[in-house]
Design a protein around this motif. Structure first.
Motif, PDB file in Angstrom:
ATOM      1  N   LEU B  23      -1.055 -37.887  15.712  1.00  0.00           N
ATOM      2  CA  LEU B  23      -2.153 -37.472  15.476  1.00  0.00           C
ATOM      3  C   LEU B  23      -2.760 -37.181  14.696  1.00  0.00           C
ATOM      4  O   LEU B  23      -4.083 -36.877  14.872  1.00  0.00           O
ATOM      5  N   ASP B  24      -1.714 -36.352  13.591  1.00  0.00           N
ATOM      6  CA  ASP B  24      -2.866 -35.519  12.766  1.00  0.00           C
ATOM      7  C   ASP B  24      -2.564 -36.023  11.422  1.00  0.00           C
ATOM      8  O   ASP B  24      -2.350 -35.381   9.778  1.00  0.00           O
ATOM      9  N   ASN B  25      -2.862 -37.508  10.802  1.00  0.00           N
ATOM     10  CA  ASN B  25      -3.229 -38.214   9.534  1.00  0.00           C
ATOM     11  C   ASN B  25      -3.912 -37.686   8.669  1.00  0.00           C
ATOM     12  O   ASN B  25      -3.651 -37.540   7.460  1.00  0.00           O
ATOM     13  N   ALA B  26      -4.702 -36.873   9.014  1.00  0.00           N
ATOM     14  CA  ALA B  26      -5.486 -36.514   7.979  1.00  0.00           C
ATOM     15  C   ALA B  26      -5.492 -35.044   7.092  1.00  0.00           C
ATOM     16  O   ALA B  26      -6.382 -34.535   6.093  1.00  0.00           O
ATOM     17  N   ALA B  27      -4.522 -34.624   8.047  1.00  0.00           N
ATOM     18  CA  ALA B  27      -4.088 -33.647   7.581  1.00  0.00           C
ATOM     19  C   ALA B  27      -2.651 -34.078   5.841  1.00  0.00           C
ATOM     20  O   ALA B  27      -2.620 -33.484   5.415  1.00  0.00           O
ATOM     21  N   THR B  28      -1.806 -34.052   7.017  1.00  0.00           N
ATOM     22  CA  THR B  28      -0.358 -35.067   6.182  1.00  0.00           C
ATOM     23  C   THR B  28       0.374 -36.319   6.749  1.00  0.00           C
ATOM     24  O   THR B  28      -0.182 -36.550   7.656  1.00  0.00           O
ATOM     25  N   THR B  29       0.009 -37.464   6.259  1.00  0.00           N
ATOM     26  CA  THR B  29       1.089 -38.424   6.571  1.00  0.00           C
ATOM     27  C   THR B  29       1.967 -38.369   6.343  1.00  0.00           C
ATOM     28  O   THR B  29       2.350 -37.345   6.269  1.00  0.00           O
ATOM     29  N   GLN B  30       2.914 -39.556   7.221  1.00  0.00           N
ATOM     30  CA  GLN B  30       3.898 -39.475   7.262  1.00  0.00           C
ATOM     31  C   GLN B  30       4.437 -40.453   5.845  1.00  0.00           C
ATOM     32  O   GLN B  30       3.957 -41.296   5.847  1.00  0.00           O
TER      33      GLN B  30
END
Lengths: 134, 402
Positions: B23-30
Motif C-alpha cells: 500500500l505504498d503505491n504513491a512512492a512507487t508502483t510495482q
C-alpha cells in the motif's frame, strides 16, 4: 528474536517509557538538536543544569532519549561522554555485555532484531557530538 | 475472474510475495510483466548504443527509442514526439525547467507561484532559483474548504509572475487539484504553468492540449514502469527555450574549439548514452496503461479508499487527514498517541507496507501542524481483503499500545 519477543520488549519498556519520558520538558538556555532528516524525528536536548529533552519522534527514539536522560542524571561531562560512548559502541556492535543496565541492553536487543539503529542513537549521537566538540 | 484479479496477475511481485499487502503505491508502483519483459528483451537481444551506429542493431534500438517519444506524445495527447523529453524522473524534469528555462529569465522582484501541496521535488527547484535571482516564491494555500482555488491563484499571479507550478494530485494527502481551472487563470496573464503529474499519470487520463499546461512531468516508476525514467513535456511555445543541464556527446549540432551549438529540445536532454532500456520499459508501461480501462481502475481505487476510510471510523483513535479525494487512492492518517513510524513498523510485522513520515512535503505538514503522518495509497492490484487486513491490523495495534 521473534515477533512475540519484540512485542514483549515494546510492552515492557518502549511503550511505557515513550508514554512518560523522563525529563521531557522544554527549557531555556543551550540546546542541542537531535534531528533525522530522513524520517523527521526531532528532539532538542537542553544542557544547562540537569539535562532535559523535548520534541517528537517514534516510540523507540523517544524511549531511548528518555533512557539517555536517566543515564546522564548527576553525571559530570567526563562520565557522560564515557557512558554514551560505551552505549553507542554496544549498539553498533550488537553486543550488550559491557552495559550494566537492563533497559539499555533491551535497546541493543531491539537493534539486533529490527535494525533502527538511527532511532536508538538519535539523541545519544547528538549529545556525544556536543560533548566532544564543545 | 474480475478485472482486479486480472490486473493483479500481471504483477510478478505478488507471486514472489503472496502475503505482501503493498500500500505504498504513491512512492512507487510495482512493475507490470510486460515492462519487465521489454527490458529483459533489450538486454538479451537488442542492446546497442543509439543514434550513432551504422549497423542494424543500433538502428533498431534508435528507432524504438524515438518511437517511444511518439507513443508518449499520443498518451498525453501532445502534438508530437518532439514535445517529449526523457529524464530520469519528475525531479529531474522539474529541475530542467527551473534551471534550463526559468533561471535565465528570472529577475529581482519577479515571482514564481507554487502551491503548499507540493512535493519537495516541485518546491526546492523554484525556491532555489528564486533565491539565486532575488525573486519571490509565492505560496498558494488551501482555501477554507481545503482546496486550491483558481480565484486565490488569480490573486497571487501578477505581471511579474514568471511561472506557476502545481501538482495534479498531492502525494501526501491525496487531494486532486482542479488543474484545468488553475491553468486557465494563468493563461489569462500569459504565465506558463508546470503540472507535476507524478501521482496522476498512471490512472488519470491526461490531455495536455485540453489542460492547457506548458510543462508537465511524470515518472515511470509510479506508473508500473522502471525507476530512473521520466518525462518532461514542453508545449510548442516553450520548446525552443529549454536548455540542457548536462552537455556532452549525442546532443550537439556542431562543436569547435571556440563555439558549439546544441540540438533543440527534446534531443538536448540526451547527452551521453541515454537509458535506452529504461525508456523502452517506460514505453511498455504506456502500452499497458493505454489498454487499461482507466475509468474502471479509478473506480476500483476509489472503492478501496472508501472501504478503508469508512472501515476505520470504528477505531476512535484513528484520525484521517480529511483532505483527500477518493479517486486518488491516497489517504493520510494518524493514530492518537502512536507515532506514524510506529504505526508503519507495526503493520510491517503483518506484511503490510505503508509509508510514514513527512512524504517530502515539510512545508505542507508545517502548515497543517503535523509532525508526520501514516499514508496508505492504493492501486489497481490491491484487493478488498487487503483493506480488511489493514483495518484489523490497525485495530490490533491500537489494542496492543494501550
Amino acid at each position: 528474536m521473534n515477533r512475540e519477543e519484540i512485542e514483549r520488549l515494546y510492552k515492557e519498556l518502549i511503550i511505557p517509557e515513550s508514554k512518560a519520558p523522563y525529563r521531557f520538558e522544554k527549557k531555556d538556555g543551550t540546546s542541542v538538536l537531535a534531528y533525522n532528516p530522513v524520517c523527521g524525528d526531532k528532539f532538542k536536548i537542553f544542557t544547562d543544569g540537569e539535562v532535559h529533552f523535548h520534541g517528537h519522534g517514534c516510540a523507540l527514539s523517544k524511549a531511548s532519549g528518555s533512557l539517555l536522560m536517566k543515564q546522564l542524571e548527576q553525571r559530570h561531562e567526563g562520565e557522560a561522554k564515557e557512558i554514551i560512548h560505551q552505549f553507542v559502541t554496544a549498539v553498533k556492535s550488537g553486543t550488550a555485555e559491557s552495559l550494566n543496565s537492563d533497559s539499555l541492553s533491551t535497546l541493543v536487543a531491539l537493534k539486533n532484531y529490527d535494525g533502527r539503529e538511527d532511532c536508538i542513537l538519535l539523541t545519544w549521537n547528538a549529545m556525544l557530538n556536543y560533548l566532544e566538540t564543545k | 475472474m474480475g478485472m482486479n484479479k486480472i490486473w493483479r496477475s500481471r504483477f510478478p511481485i505478488f507471486q514472489h510475495h503472496p502475503e505482501l499487502v503493498y500500500l505504498d503505491n504513491a512512492a512507487t508502483t510495482q512493475r507490470v510483466d510486460s515492462v519487465i519483459d521489454a527490458m529483459q528483451e533489450f538486454s538479451i537481444s537488442e542492446n546497442a548504443s543509439i543514434h550513432r551506429g551504422i549497423y542494424n542493431l543500433s538502428n533498431a534500438a534508435t528507432n524504438r527509442f524515438e518511437d517511444t517519444r511518439h507513443k508518449i506524445a499520443k498518451f498525453l495527447n501532445a502534438k508530437s514526439g518532439e514535445n517529449i523529453g526523457f529524464t530520469k524522473g519528475s525531479t529531474e524534469s522539474i529541475n530542467v525547467v527551473a534551471k534550463g528555462y526559468l533561471e535565465s529569465r528570472l529577475s529581482k522582484d519577479d515571482n514564481v507561484v507554487v502551491s503548499i501541496l507540493e512535493h519537495h521535488a516541485n518546491f526546492l527547484p523554484w525556491q532555489d532559483v528564486c533565491k539565486k535571482k532575488g525573486a519571490e516564491l509565492r505560496i498558494l494555500r488551501l482555501d477554507g474548504d481545503g482546496k486550491l482555488s483558481p480565484e486565490s491563484l488569480a490573486e497571487l499571479v501578477d505581471k511579474r509572475t514568471r511561472l506557476v507550478a502545481v501538482n495534479h494530485i498531492s502525494n501526501a494527502l491525496g487531494r486532486i487539484n482542479p488543474v484545468t481551472s488553475l491553468i486557465a487563470k494563468c493563461k489569462k496573464r500569459n504565465v506558463p504553468v508546470l503540472i507535476d503529474a507524478a501521482q496522476s499519470a498512471a490512472l488519470h487520463s491526461i490531455d495536455v492540449e485540453k489542460m492547457g499546461c506548458d510543462f508537465l512531468v511524470f515518472s515511470g516508476h509510479k506508473m508500473f514502469g522502471p525507476m530512473g525514467t521520466g518525462v518532461l513535456y514542453v508545449g510548442d511555445n516553450y520548446r525552443e527555450e529549454v536548455e540542457p543541464l548536462v552537455v556532452g556527446g549525442g546532443m550537439i549540432e556542431s562543436v569547435s574549439e571556440s563555439v558549439s551549438t546544441y540540438r533543440p529540445f527534446p534531443f538536448n536532454l540526451d547527452a551521453g548514452t541515454p537509458n535506452v532500456q529504461g525508456v523502452l520499459g517506460l514505453g511498455a508501461a504506456v502500452d499497458f496503461l493505454t489498454q487499461l480501462d482507466k475509468d474502471a481502475a479509478r473506480l476500483h481505487v476509489a472503492r478501496l479508499t472508501s472501504k478503508f476510510t469508512q472501515g476505520v471510523k470504528s477505531i476512535a483513535e484513528i484520525k484521517l487527514v480529511p483532505l483527500f479525494d477518493e479517486e486518488s487512492g491516497i489517504v493520510s492518517f494518524n493514530v492518537n498517541g502512536i507515532h506514524a513510524h510506529d504505526v508503519a513498523g507495526f503493520l510491517n510485522r503483518d506484511n503490510i507496507a505503508i509509508r510514514a513520515g513527512m512524504h517530502c512535503t515539510q512545508p505542507l505538514l508545517d502548515e497543517l501542524n503535523l509532525d508526520a503522518t501514516a499514508r496508505v495509497s492504493f492501486s489497481i492490484y490491491n484487493e478488498e481483503e487487503e483493506v480488511d487486513r489493514l483495518i484489523s491490523s490497525l485495530q490490533k495495534l491500537v489494542d496492543f499500545w494501550k
